[in-house]
Write an enzyme that holds these catalytic residues in place. Sequence first.
Site, mmCIF file in Angstrom:
data_model
loop_
_atom_site.group_PDB
_atom_site.id
_atom_site.type_symbol
_atom_site.label_atom_id
_atom_site.label_comp_id
_atom_site.label_asym_id
_atom_site.label_seq_id
_atom_site.Cartn_x
_atom_site.Cartn_y
_atom_site.Cartn_z
ATOM 1 N N LYS A 77 -25.759 -19.178 1.460
ATOM 2 C CA LYS A 77 -24.938 -17.992 1.504
ATOM 3 C C LYS A 77 -25.113 -16.791 0.806
ATOM 4 O O LYS A 77 -25.817 -16.964 -0.390
ATOM 5 C CB LYS A 77 -23.329 -18.617 0.974
ATOM 6 C CG LYS A 77 -22.100 -17.716 1.390
ATOM 7 C CD LYS A 77 -20.991 -18.322 0.755
ATOM 8 C CE LYS A 77 -19.749 -17.511 1.067
ATOM 9 N NZ LYS A 77 -18.218 -17.894 0.660
ATOM 10 N N SER A 152 -14.831 -17.943 4.140
ATOM 11 C CA SER A 152 -15.625 -16.928 4.244
ATOM 12 C C SER A 152 -17.306 -17.363 4.350
ATOM 13 O O SER A 152 -17.939 -16.659 4.452
ATOM 14 C CB SER A 152 -15.580 -16.081 2.933
ATOM 15 O OG SER A 152 -16.111 -16.770 1.725
ATOM 16 N N SER A 176 -13.220 -21.595 1.034
ATOM 17 C CA SER A 176 -14.220 -20.916 2.096
ATOM 18 C C SER A 176 -15.436 -21.977 2.190
ATOM 19 O O SER A 176 -16.274 -21.486 3.371
ATOM 20 C CB SER A 176 -14.751 -19.585 1.166
ATOM 21 O OG SER A 176 -13.907 -18.573 1.488
HETATM 22 N N1 GLN Z 1 -9.635 -17.203 2.287
HETATM 23 C C1 GLN Z 1 -9.703 -17.171 0.880
HETATM 24 C C2 GLN Z 1 -9.557 -15.747 0.365
HETATM 25 O O1 GLN Z 1 -10.056 -14.786 1.266
HETATM 26 C C3 GLN Z 1 -10.652 -17.905 0.239
HETATM 27 C C4 GLN Z 1 -12.027 -17.237 0.295
HETATM 28 C C5 GLN Z 1 -12.973 -18.131 -0.486
HETATM 29 O O2 GLN Z 1 -12.788 -19.239 -0.737
HETATM 30 N N2 GLN Z 1 -13.915 -17.305 -0.790
HETATM 31 O O3 GLN Z 1 -9.347 -15.393 -0.732
#
Ligand code: GLN
Length: 490
Positions: A77, A152, A176
């Site tokens: 990532k 994400s 994410s």
């Molecule tokens: N969707 C969650 C957020 O926007 C989790 C994102 C993540 O785990 N990086 O904070």
Amino acid sequence: MTQQGVRQIRDAIRDGSLRAEAAVEAALLRARIAHDRHAALVEIDEEAALEAARAVDTARDAGRTLGPLAGVPVTIKDNIAVRGWSLHAGSRILEGYRSPFDATASKRLRDAGAILLGRANMDEFGMGSASTSGVAGAVRHPVDLACVAGGSSGGSAVAVALGAGAASLGTDTGGSVRLPAALCGVVGLKPTYGRVSRYGVVAYASSLDQIGVLAPSVDDAATILATIAGPCPHDATSAQVPVPDWRTDADASLEGVRIGVPRGFVERARAADAVVADAFEATLAAAVASGAQRIEVEIADLDAAIAAYYVIATAEASTNLSRYDGVRYGHRTAVPGVDLAQLHGKSRSEGFGPEVQRRILLGTFALSAGYHDAFYERAARVRARIAATVDQAFATCDVLAMPTSPVRAWRHDQAFDDPTTVYAMDAYTVLANLCGLPALSLPVAAPAGSLPIGLQLMAPAFDEARLIAVGRAFESFGPGASSNEAGGAR
Ligand code: GLN
């Protein structure tokens, strides 16, 4: 989908039935598709990958000992540092930045002989549930290009689903790794907080962030985790806990396993997407038929978990992201004649996208004098209360089970009138981050023609062994297994 797992590739290279170069060439072909059609990869390091593969082949030919992941192609990532690669975390503010060092996880993969293929697309700074906000554009679902991949770490999930690498490193602050894994039909494993070093990870919310693994199977994810886990001198929060050999510890039987299902969770999913709730129930019924025991447990209200998560995550983000000031780090405005305050303001307004700006505003407000008690402190109390109830739940059950996401992948053109609708996609995943627990999402059998559905398991802190063992057992009645003989051993 023709996927080759981490261990299959590694073993084939070891026994000489597969050349590392051929494995990497095949992965690169798919990586190009992942890049061109799905925007899942933002950069492919083709030459270095091929060179590293040839080095593995040469080492093998010379009879030298190979690393535990020699020749296994993986993607990373775009918020985990890899020496010599750009590192943008999906943000314009980091454009032009190249990392001079490896994150601990990247280094451990490299040292184990894994081949680092390229950077995976993501939501800007990991803030999102759909992988649509990164500067490189929206990631497209592996099966249906019109749908989102979840986020994400959506680029990582799509890369794995397409076979562009045998696994991918993602990060999981509130789901994410698990959410895109569920939406794309792959396995997503988030370890216990502190299990994997965060050194070299672009910080979002430091008390919640963990590196996790996306892979075709639980075994593959466990194999990668075993390589990257363990104490690290560069991260004071990395836990001084030995890493067991999860691959052999895993006993794939559900006999006598007590599975806790939080009261009301399935009904919540049913209201959002009945197909998800049905798939969850069918899988649990199969687990019970295999000897597991289903127990209803009580967890504090889901809405409170989501609210607490978004207050804590944005508060931590607002301080973590203050370093991008246009002076020490990141994009600097080209607007001439500005004073220092304007330089900060303009650089940040130009560099951060709208969701990141919204979260910095929310987090700054939650921490501000006069509101600190009402928001941040309160969220911290809710977090402690949730952690205590989850702890109590583990007195009566071995693992918790729930859907990973309340819905299946949604369409890119679906309009959400309010950001909190998307925040609600994290309803089931934020629990593990708030409590620091290990959690796993794995694909379950879905009706014919349906997009993938994930089931989430959660275990007590540092008990990844239990999580992996139960996860492997659940895989035996997952989507891949339904075409085989029922009950076939893995
Ligand atoms: N969707 C969650 C957020 O926007 C989790 C994102 C993540 O785990 N990086 O904070």
